[in-house]
Enzyme design. Structure first.
Site, PDB file in Angstrom:
ATOM      1  N   ARG A 134       0.814  -1.234   0.000  1.00 15.01           N
ATOM      2  CA  ARG A 134       0.000   0.000   0.000  1.00 15.01           C
ATOM      3  C   ARG A 134       0.841   1.275   0.000  1.00 15.01           C
ATOM      4  NH1 ARG A 134      -2.915  -3.117   3.765  1.00 15.01           N
ATOM      5  NH2 ARG A 134      -4.779  -4.019   2.834  1.00 15.01           N
ATOM      6  N   LYS A 156       3.554  11.528 -10.889  1.00 15.09           N
ATOM      7  CA  LYS A 156       2.793  10.672 -11.812  1.00 15.09           C
ATOM      8  C   LYS A 156       3.559   9.376 -12.033  1.00 15.09           C
ATOM      9  CE  LYS A 156      -0.033  13.774 -14.613  1.00 15.09           C
ATOM     10  NZ  LYS A 156      -0.269  14.319 -15.976  1.00 15.09           N
ATOM     11  N   GLU A 205      11.006  18.808 -23.809  1.00 16.61           N
ATOM     12  CA  GLU A 205      10.184  19.139 -22.628  1.00 16.61           C
ATOM     13  C   GLU A 205      10.587  20.505 -22.061  1.00 16.61           C
ATOM     14  OE1 GLU A 205       7.552  17.528 -21.822  1.00 16.61           O
ATOM     15  OE2 GLU A 205       7.803  15.407 -22.348  1.00 16.61           O
ATOM     16  N   LYS A 251       8.006  23.357 -13.191  1.00 14.18           N
ATOM     17  CA  LYS A 251       7.148  22.182 -12.992  1.00 14.18           C
ATOM     18  C   LYS A 251       6.616  22.140 -11.560  1.00 14.18           C
ATOM     19  CE  LYS A 251       5.866  17.675 -13.733  1.00 14.18           C
ATOM     20  NZ  LYS A 251       6.008  16.421 -14.420  1.00 14.18           N
ATOM     21  N   GLU A 261      -4.181  17.389 -11.355  1.00 16.40           N
ATOM     22  CA  GLU A 261      -4.648  17.770 -12.700  1.00 16.40           C
ATOM     23  C   GLU A 261      -6.168  17.891 -12.741  1.00 16.40           C
ATOM     24  OE1 GLU A 261      -2.313  15.820 -15.815  1.00 16.40           O
ATOM     25  OE2 GLU A 261      -3.964  16.156 -17.194  1.00 16.40           O
ATOM     26  N   ARG A 268      -2.231  21.771 -14.195  1.00 17.40           N
ATOM     27  CA  ARG A 268      -1.280  20.741 -14.616  1.00 17.40           C
ATOM     28  C   ARG A 268      -1.541  20.245 -16.047  1.00 17.40           C
ATOM     29  NH1 ARG A 268       1.291  16.014 -10.806  1.00 17.40           N
ATOM     30  NH2 ARG A 268       2.748  15.283 -12.378  1.00 17.40           N
ATOM     31  N   ASN A 272       0.564  19.123 -20.698  1.00 15.25           N
ATOM     32  CA  ASN A 272       0.309  18.222 -21.826  1.00 15.25           C
ATOM     33  C   ASN A 272       0.438  18.941 -23.165  1.00 15.25           C
ATOM     34  OD1 ASN A 272      -0.202  15.976 -20.188  1.00 15.25           O
ATOM     35  ND2 ASN A 272      -2.284  16.690 -19.797  1.00 15.25           N
ATOM     36  N   HIS A 275       1.374  17.112 -26.286  1.00 14.53           N
ATOM     37  CA  HIS A 275       1.262  15.676 -26.033  1.00 14.53           C
ATOM     38  C   HIS A 275       0.039  15.032 -26.692  1.00 14.53           C
ATOM     39  CE1 HIS A 275       4.488  16.567 -23.300  1.00 14.53           C
ATOM     40  NE2 HIS A 275       4.571  15.313 -22.891  1.00 14.53           N
ATOM     41  N   HIS A 279       1.363  11.927 -28.386  1.00 15.83           N
ATOM     42  CA  HIS A 279       0.980  10.569 -27.984  1.00 15.83           C
ATOM     43  C   HIS A 279       0.321   9.809 -29.131  1.00 15.83           C
ATOM     44  CE1 HIS A 279       0.928  11.231 -23.329  1.00 15.83           C
ATOM     45  NE2 HIS A 279       2.130  10.951 -23.795  1.00 15.83           N
ATOM     46  N   HIS A 291      10.045   9.697 -27.100  1.00 17.79           N
ATOM     47  CA  HIS A 291       8.975  10.522 -26.526  1.00 17.79           C
ATOM     48  C   HIS A 291       9.201  12.008 -26.821  1.00 17.79           C
ATOM     49  CE1 HIS A 291       5.847  11.945 -23.851  1.00 17.79           C
ATOM     50  NE2 HIS A 291       6.733  12.707 -23.231  1.00 17.79           N
TER      51      HIS A 291
END
Ligand code: GLY
Length: 388
Positions: A134, A156, A205, A251, A261, A268, A272, A275, A279, A291
């Site tokens: 956990r 993330k 980035e 960031k 987000e 946040r 993206n 992206h 993606h 990427h």
């Protein structure tokens, strides 16, 4: 202000002020050989305790050894497992293999899992840390520029998931958790061994951050990045420390305001930028994109859309193209599938909310915004801009 751990004059620190679990990002050269001291300062080096290192199989032996020896010198028992850093490793089977190794090594609840590698290792090991017993503390030790400025910061974690046999059934980062690290150690000496293409991929980035940084404390990030590109691509250590420090600060400011987000104002989700387009093409067989390369193409497409929608100055696409080119990143691509297939792939993206696509558009002067439900025709302008 530092919460502890060794600190040299050239090191930089950013504090990530997430509610309940603020943590530091340390940026410097040679930090991995101080990893044990950092664990000690966090109270994670109790006598007889254990640390698990999940590391990128492509790292030089000396890098893994430096981290391991430092942790052992702090008195911990160390186990380790390598992760093959390709998208296939962000899978249920790779996650299961890592969880089995953790359990076999008798890793306990308060013992640290150290993610040593790029974004794939950080995502996989971070997710394992989020769910094993956990949740155990994770120390992110990014070894690529891309993971230093983005993926290792903000909590993330996750893996990809296929919901069927088709290409559009392969969904990136579908399963995951927010699990903030206890510490991020960005040791810039590790980027020296990166292949050139992979290093440059991380600059995408940074350029993305420069297109949104004005609302997060750094209005001149894009200008600074553009004017320092020669020393950035030469991997000058002092320039890299400054670059990473400024990007992590942006960031951290974004994440502080919208950790999960959820902000309707953007928050946040602005990260993206590029992206939704990126993606949709990143995992297409035959294109062979990293990427950051997919993000670079996505930034070009998003900026062109923005100009066509009169959201930014008409000159911005050329400015973005110039800085991407200076960084050695692609701005056009051969072999893209037809627009209808690309639109279908975008519709599957996790940035779709309530059935509507949220596209992030740069506005110029370091600002970006979320646009909901752009038309197919508006999106096609973006694809046309990068189709060679
Ligand atoms: N890489 C985007 C984010 O951390 O939200």
């Amino acid at each position: 202000m530092s919460s502890g751990g060794p600190q040299r004059p050239t090191d930089r620190t950013v504090r990530v002020e997430v509610p309940g679990q603020p943590y530091e990002v340390r940026i410097g050269s040679g930090l991995l050989s101080q990893l044990g001291e950092f664990l000690n300062s966090l109270g994670l080096a109790r006598p007889g305790s254990h640390a698990f290192i999940a590391y990128d199989s492509r790292l030089p032996d000396a890098t893994v050894a430096a981290a391991r020896q430092s942790v052992e010198s702090a008195g911990l028992r160390v186990s380790s497992a390598f992760v093959v850093a390709d998208e296939a490793s962000k899978s249920i089977s790779a996650l299961e293999a890592l969880l089995v190794r953790l359990a076999q090594s008798r890793h306990e609840r308060r013992e640290p899992l150290i993610a040593l590698g790029g974004g794939i290792v950080g995502d996989l090991a971070g997710f394992a840390a989020a769910i094993y017993r956990r949740g155990v503390p994770v120390i992110q030790c990014p070894t690529t520029l891309l993971s230093m400025v983005d993926a290792s910061v903000g909590g993330k974690t996750g893996i990809n998931f296929a919901i069927g046999p088709g290409e559009s059934d392969f969904l990136k980062n579908l399963i995951g958790a927010f699990h903030q690290p206890a510490l991020v150690l960005a040791d810039v000496s590790t980027v020296a061994s990166l292949p050139d293409r992979q290093f440059r991929s991380g600059i995408a980035e940074c350029i993305k951050h420069g297109l949104l940084s004005a609302d997060f404390g750094d209005p001149d990030l894009l200008g600074w990045t553009t004017s320092h590109m020669e020393t950035i691509v030469a991997r000058d250590a002092a320039t890299l420390i400054e670059l990473i420090h400024r990007n992590v600060a942006v960031k951290a400011a974004v994440v502080k305001g919208d950790e999960r987000e959820l902000s309707p104002a953007g928050g946040r989700a602005l990260l993206n930028l590029g992206h939704s387009f990126g993606h949709a093409i990143e995992t297409l067989p035959g294109l062979d994109l990293l990427h950051g390369e997919a993000v670079a193409l996505g930034l070009m497409a998003a900026t062109t859309c923005s100009a066509a929608m009169n959201r930014c100055p008409k000159a911005l696409p050329d400015e973005v193209k110039a800085v991407l080119t200076k960084a050695g990143l692609p701005t056009q691509l051969q072999g893209l599938p037809p627009d209808d297939q690309l639109l279908a792939r975008m519709a599957h993206d996790k940035k779709v909310e309530g059935g509507s696509l949220r596209l992030i558009l740069p506005l110029g002067t370091g600002r970006s915004m979320v646009v909901r439900d752009p038309s197919a025709a508006q999106i096609q302008v973006g694809w046309a801009a990068i189709r060679a």
